[in-house]
Design an enzyme around this catalytic site. Structure first.
Site, PDB file in Angstrom:
ATOM      1  N   ASN A 149      11.444   1.919   2.017  1.00 34.01           N
ATOM      2  CA  ASN A 149      11.222   1.002   0.889  1.00 34.01           C
ATOM      3  C   ASN A 149      12.234  -0.145   0.822  1.00 34.01           C
ATOM      4  OD1 ASN A 149      13.145   2.973   0.069  1.00 34.01           O
ATOM      5  ND2 ASN A 149      12.943   2.197  -2.002  1.00 34.01           N
ATOM      6  N   LYS A 172      18.920   6.651  11.792  1.00 30.82           N
ATOM      7  CA  LYS A 172      17.504   6.967  12.005  1.00 30.82           C
ATOM      8  C   LYS A 172      16.701   6.222  10.931  1.00 30.82           C
ATOM      9  CE  LYS A 172      13.538   9.200  12.099  1.00 30.82           C
ATOM     10  NZ  LYS A 172      12.885   8.098  11.368  1.00 30.82           N
ATOM     11  N   GLY A 225      15.688   9.300   0.724  1.00 27.44           N
ATOM     12  CA  GLY A 225      14.267   9.536   0.960  1.00 27.44           C
ATOM     13  C   GLY A 225      13.719  10.519  -0.052  1.00 27.44           C
ATOM     14  N   SER A 226      12.679  11.220   0.363  1.00 27.98           N
ATOM     15  CA  SER A 226      11.975  12.108  -0.575  1.00 27.98           C
ATOM     16  C   SER A 226      12.750  13.412  -0.790  1.00 27.98           C
ATOM     17  CB  SER A 226      10.590  12.422  -0.020  1.00 27.98           C
ATOM     18  OG  SER A 226      10.728  13.142   1.191  1.00 27.98           O
ATOM     19  N   ASN A 227      12.485  14.049  -1.906  1.00 26.59           N
ATOM     20  CA  ASN A 227      13.108  15.347  -2.179  1.00 26.59           C
ATOM     21  C   ASN A 227      12.690  16.382  -1.152  1.00 26.59           C
ATOM     22  OD1 ASN A 227      13.304  13.916  -4.828  1.00 26.59           O
ATOM     23  ND2 ASN A 227      14.458  15.774  -5.242  1.00 26.59           N
ATOM     24  N   VAL A 229      11.869  16.119   2.084  1.00 26.87           N
ATOM     25  CA  VAL A 229      12.602  16.044   3.356  1.00 26.87           C
ATOM     26  C   VAL A 229      14.099  16.270   3.112  1.00 26.87           C
ATOM     27  CG1 VAL A 229      13.192  14.575   5.330  1.00 26.87           C
ATOM     28  CG2 VAL A 229      10.874  14.523   4.397  1.00 26.87           C
ATOM     29  N   GLY A 230      14.639  15.646   2.061  1.00 24.04           N
ATOM     30  CA  GLY A 230      16.071  15.776   1.768  1.00 24.04           C
ATOM     31  C   GLY A 230      16.484  17.228   1.574  1.00 24.04           C
ATOM     32  N   GLU A 247      20.234  10.789  -1.551  1.00 26.73           N
ATOM     33  CA  GLU A 247      19.704   9.914  -2.607  1.00 26.73           C
ATOM     34  C   GLU A 247      18.204  10.149  -2.588  1.00 26.73           C
ATOM     35  OE1 GLU A 247      21.351   8.449  -4.743  1.00 26.73           O
ATOM     36  OE2 GLU A 247      23.349   8.268  -3.873  1.00 26.73           O
ATOM     37  N   CYS A 281      13.603   3.175  -5.711  1.00 27.49           N
ATOM     38  CA  CYS A 281      14.060   4.432  -6.302  1.00 27.49           C
ATOM     39  C   CYS A 281      14.426   4.223  -7.762  1.00 27.49           C
ATOM     40  CB  CYS A 281      15.233   4.975  -5.524  1.00 27.49           C
ATOM     41  SG  CYS A 281      16.546   3.791  -5.343  1.00 27.49           S
ATOM     42  N   GLN A 328       0.471   5.682   1.537  1.00 26.75           N
ATOM     43  CA  GLN A 328       1.130   5.486   0.244  1.00 26.75           C
ATOM     44  C   GLN A 328       0.120   4.995  -0.798  1.00 26.75           C
ATOM     45  OE1 GLN A 328       4.069   6.498  -0.128  1.00 26.75           O
ATOM     46  NE2 GLN A 328       4.677   5.696  -2.123  1.00 26.75           N
ATOM     47  N   GLU A 382       7.095  11.864  -9.369  1.00 26.38           N
ATOM     48  CA  GLU A 382       7.312  10.520  -8.837  1.00 26.38           C
ATOM     49  C   GLU A 382       6.032   9.997  -8.170  1.00 26.38           C
ATOM     50  OE1 GLU A 382       9.864  10.021  -5.328  1.00 26.38           O
ATOM     51  OE2 GLU A 382      10.897   8.472  -6.453  1.00 26.38           O
ATOM     52  N   GLU A 461      27.102   6.434  -3.791  1.00 29.79           N
ATOM     53  CA  GLU A 461      27.155   5.374  -2.788  1.00 29.79           C
ATOM     54  C   GLU A 461      27.720   4.121  -3.457  1.00 29.79           C
ATOM     55  OE1 GLU A 461      22.878   5.747  -1.062  1.00 29.79           O
ATOM     56  OE2 GLU A 461      24.296   5.774   0.602  1.00 29.79           O
TER      57      GLU A 461
HETATM   58  P1  NAD Z   1      10.831  10.459   3.536  1.00 30.71           P
HETATM   59  O1  NAD Z   1      11.651  11.565   2.979  1.00 30.71           O
HETATM   60  O2  NAD Z   1       9.449  10.748   3.955  1.00 30.71           O
HETATM   61  O3  NAD Z   1      11.548   9.858   4.847  1.00 30.71           O
HETATM   62  C1  NAD Z   1      12.895   9.413   4.797  1.00 30.71           C
HETATM   63  C2  NAD Z   1      13.441   9.400   6.221  1.00 30.71           C
HETATM   64  O4  NAD Z   1      13.497  10.736   6.716  1.00 30.71           O
HETATM   65  C3  NAD Z   1      12.603   8.616   7.230  1.00 30.71           C
HETATM   66  O5  NAD Z   1      13.469   7.956   8.118  1.00 30.71           O
HETATM   67  C4  NAD Z   1      11.856   9.702   7.949  1.00 30.71           C
HETATM   68  O6  NAD Z   1      11.421   9.326   9.246  1.00 30.71           O
HETATM   69  C5  NAD Z   1      12.914  10.776   8.005  1.00 30.71           C
HETATM   70  N1  NAD Z   1      12.414  12.132   8.244  1.00 30.71           N
HETATM   71  C6  NAD Z   1      11.259  12.684   7.806  1.00 30.71           C
HETATM   72  N2  NAD Z   1      11.176  13.953   8.204  1.00 30.71           N
HETATM   73  C7  NAD Z   1      12.309  14.205   8.905  1.00 30.71           C
HETATM   74  C8  NAD Z   1      12.815  15.349   9.560  1.00 30.71           C
HETATM   75  N3  NAD Z   1      12.156  16.506   9.598  1.00 30.71           N
HETATM   76  N4  NAD Z   1      14.024  15.258  10.167  1.00 30.71           N
HETATM   77  C9  NAD Z   1      14.727  14.109  10.154  1.00 30.71           C
HETATM   78  N5  NAD Z   1      14.297  12.993   9.544  1.00 30.71           N
HETATM   79  C10 NAD Z   1      13.106  13.051   8.923  1.00 30.71           C
HETATM   80  O7  NAD Z   1      10.923   9.298   2.450  1.00 30.71           O
HETATM   81  P2  NAD Z   1      10.162   7.910   2.432  1.00 30.71           P
HETATM   82  O8  NAD Z   1       8.724   8.204   2.149  1.00 30.71           O
HETATM   83  O9  NAD Z   1      10.532   7.141   3.645  1.00 30.71           O
HETATM   84  O10 NAD Z   1      10.826   7.177   1.168  1.00 30.71           O
HETATM   85  C11 NAD Z   1      10.373   7.305  -0.146  1.00 30.71           C
HETATM   86  C12 NAD Z   1      11.249   8.265  -0.916  1.00 30.71           C
HETATM   87  O11 NAD Z   1      12.596   7.824  -0.884  1.00 30.71           O
HETATM   88  C13 NAD Z   1      10.901   8.347  -2.394  1.00 30.71           C
HETATM   89  O12 NAD Z   1      10.864   9.692  -2.815  1.00 30.71           O
HETATM   90  C14 NAD Z   1      12.056   7.644  -3.095  1.00 30.71           C
HETATM   91  O13 NAD Z   1      12.335   8.039  -4.390  1.00 30.71           O
HETATM   92  C15 NAD Z   1      13.185   7.934  -2.175  1.00 30.71           C
HETATM   93  N6  NAD Z   1      14.246   6.947  -2.333  1.00 30.71           N
HETATM   94  C16 NAD Z   1      15.383   7.277  -3.043  1.00 30.71           C
HETATM   95  C17 NAD Z   1      16.386   6.339  -3.231  1.00 30.71           C
HETATM   96  C18 NAD Z   1      17.645   6.675  -4.011  1.00 30.71           C
HETATM   97  O14 NAD Z   1      18.634   5.972  -3.864  1.00 30.71           O
HETATM   98  N7  NAD Z   1      17.665   7.700  -4.831  1.00 30.71           N
HETATM   99  C19 NAD Z   1      16.259   5.066  -2.694  1.00 30.71           C
HETATM  100  C20 NAD Z   1      15.101   4.756  -1.993  1.00 30.71           C
HETATM  101  C21 NAD Z   1      14.106   5.715  -1.811  1.00 30.71           C
END
Ligand code: NAD
Length: 482
Positions: A149, A172, A225-227, A229-230, A247, A281, A328, A382, A461
């Protein structure tokens, strides 16, 4: 279609496998392709980073600062080209993409300044003739995993403090938006970053995940990224001495109290809800309005919504671009459909635009849902799209309760002219970022940034706070007596 190389060990490399990059304004043909690195390529990137770290940790902070300042200048010089590629892979408008590029340069400049400061303090020592200090030193190899994003500033937000502190990194970037990260890497490379200090691992997350996470040389993972994956990555690191910074998602609320400047509040909510088509986010997605002004505020918000011009991000006059991908777009439309089934009322949008010229893109009309009760999933989940959910409340206390009734805790705002209510809100809202009479989004590079609860992890951060994650503290006692 452009073919891009990625940066590994100071060289621009390709492999036989590719990932296609699409323009979400028109999905018919890919606009670029980048290498899809393999697990073996990832291990090679760690080898390079190991050598890069040996050089970089000993590089003087002044030289690190010079390289980062030069890279910032290159980003500014290349802003027009970078903004085109960024808008062309992510969908944001030219103005948004330009702003993002400039902010990435700001991150590098800010941390170039920070790099010049000492990371330590002298402290008293009870022993005679003894001088004791503690100082911050780099950790080693950091892995940064970033979403689509904000594909330029999220890598910059992480890499700038990481490199300023003397670490080496693997980056990455998100699979949908790798070009922006490669521009950042190119600026750092052209500015003289030594080989191996930064290695960009373009590839499909799931395919290279094991190689990225299991390498014993990994000392810290910073993830946005997303909860889903995180949390998975965090769990897989458990039991190892690897730092984790996350984050994650948000469900940010803006509260409009009855005494607020309603015009300013409606404008701010529209900006925070619909900029970047809601894919931020810190986007506002819940709006909590005191009942006496609910109707008037809704009328003003709908006027702001109607004034938006939907179209390709790079087209003249566009104020809201498409979503990043068909996946999306379809997810957002499904969430709206479910909300309506569960009782929400569509006050604006709710569908793809009728304009046939936009038929090949990932567009969703800016959407406002009224009377969204607790039972409607969209109030809690979300969406990450241009959707605002509105609800009326009867008091300040109820507003705060509603704001805090969420698994997330990233950002919240209040609109009021009452100083007491503003301060009480700042104290009681359980979010990492609080805004009074302004948007939930829009934090500057030196503002500590990060969410509470499921939105984040204890490490913030941005600003000097970011250095806590990217450094460790060493305490040194020197006895200089006989
Ligand atoms: P995502 O979790 O799908 O992907 C994030 C990253 O993780 C990408 O680079 C993806 O290729 C990588 N990834 C996915 N699976 C993986 C794995 N198994 N191993 C290693 N890497 C992997 O998120 P997204 O769809 O790209 O982003 C949207 C999400 O990000 C939303 O939930 C949003 O709220 C969150 N976000 C949070 C903040 C914040 O600061 N809190 C900021 C921006 C986005």
């Amino acid at each position: 279609m452009r073919t891009l190389e990625t940066l590994s060990g100071g060289e621009w490399v390709t492999t036989g496998e590719w990932i296609d990059v699409h323009d979400p304004a028109d999905l018919r043909a890919p606009v670029a392709r980048v290498p899809a690195l393999s697990a073996a390529d990832v291990t090679r990137a760690y080898d390079h980073a190991e050598r890069g770290f040996t050089t970089w940790r000993r590089t003087s902070p002044f030289e690190r600062a010079r390289i980062m300042t030069d890279a910032a200048r290159l980003l500014r010089e290349r802003v027009a080209r970078i903004a085109e590629d960024l808008a062309g892979e992510m969908g944001k408008t030219r103005a948004e993409a330009t702003g993002e590029t400039v902010k990435a340069a700001d991150f590098l400049e800010y941390y170039a300044g920070v790099a010049r400061q000492g990371y330590g303090t002298l402290v008293h020592d009870a022993r005679p003739d003894t001088r004791t200090s503690h100082q911050r030193e780099p950790l080693g190899i950091v892995l940064a995993v970033t979403p689509w994003n904000d594909p330029l500033i999220t890598p910059a937000r992480k890499l700038a403090p990481c490199l300023a502190a003397g670490n080496a990194a693997l980056l990455k970037p998100a699979t949908d938006t790798p070009q922006a990260a490669l521009h950042l890497a190119r600026a750092l490379h052209d500015a003289g970053l030594p080989p191996g200090v930064l290695n960009v691992v373009t590839g499909r997350g799931a395919q290279i995940s094991e190689a990225l996470l299991s390498d014993p040389r990994l000392v810290a993972l910073t993830f946005t990224g997303s909860n889903e994956v995180g949390e998975d990555l965090r769990a897989r690191l458990a039991g190892r001495n690897v730092r984790f910074q996350g984050e994650l998602g948000g469900k940010n609320a803006t509260v409009v109290l009855a005494d607020a400047d309603l015009t300013a509040a409606a404008r701010a909510v529209a900006v925070a809800g619909f900029a970047q088509a809601g894919q931020r986010c810190t986007a506002t997605s819940r709006v909590v309005v005191e009942r006496p002004v609910y109707e008037e505020f809704t009328r003003l918000l709908l006027a702001e919504t109607a004034a938006l011009r939907i179209g390709p991000g790079l087209a003249e006059g566009t104020t809201m671009g498409p979503l990043v991908s068909a996946r999306q777009r379809d997810g957002v439309l499904r969430a709206v459909e479910r909300a309506v089934e569960q009782g929400a009322t569509v006050l604006a949008g709710g569908d793809r635009p009728a304009d046939e010229a936009l038929g090949h893109g990932c567009y969703v009309d800016p959407t406002v849902l009224g009377d969204v009760s607790d039972e409607v999933d969209i109030w809690h989940e979300e969406v990450f799209g241009p959707v605002l959910a509105l609800r009326a409340v009867d008091s300040f206390e109820e507003a705060v309760r509603v704001v805090n009734d969420s698994d997330f805790g990233l950002a919240a705002a209040v609109f009021t002219r009452d100083l007491g209510a503003a301060h009480r809100f700042a104290e009681e809202a359980e979010c990492g970022q609080i805004a009074v009479n302004t948007t939930t989004s829009g934090w500057d590079v030196h503002h500590p940034f990060g969410g509470f609860r499921d939105s984040g992890s204890p490490f913030k951060e941005q600003g000097e706070e970011a250095l806590r994650f990217y450094t460790r503290v060493k305490t040194v006692a020197v006895h200089f007596g006989a």
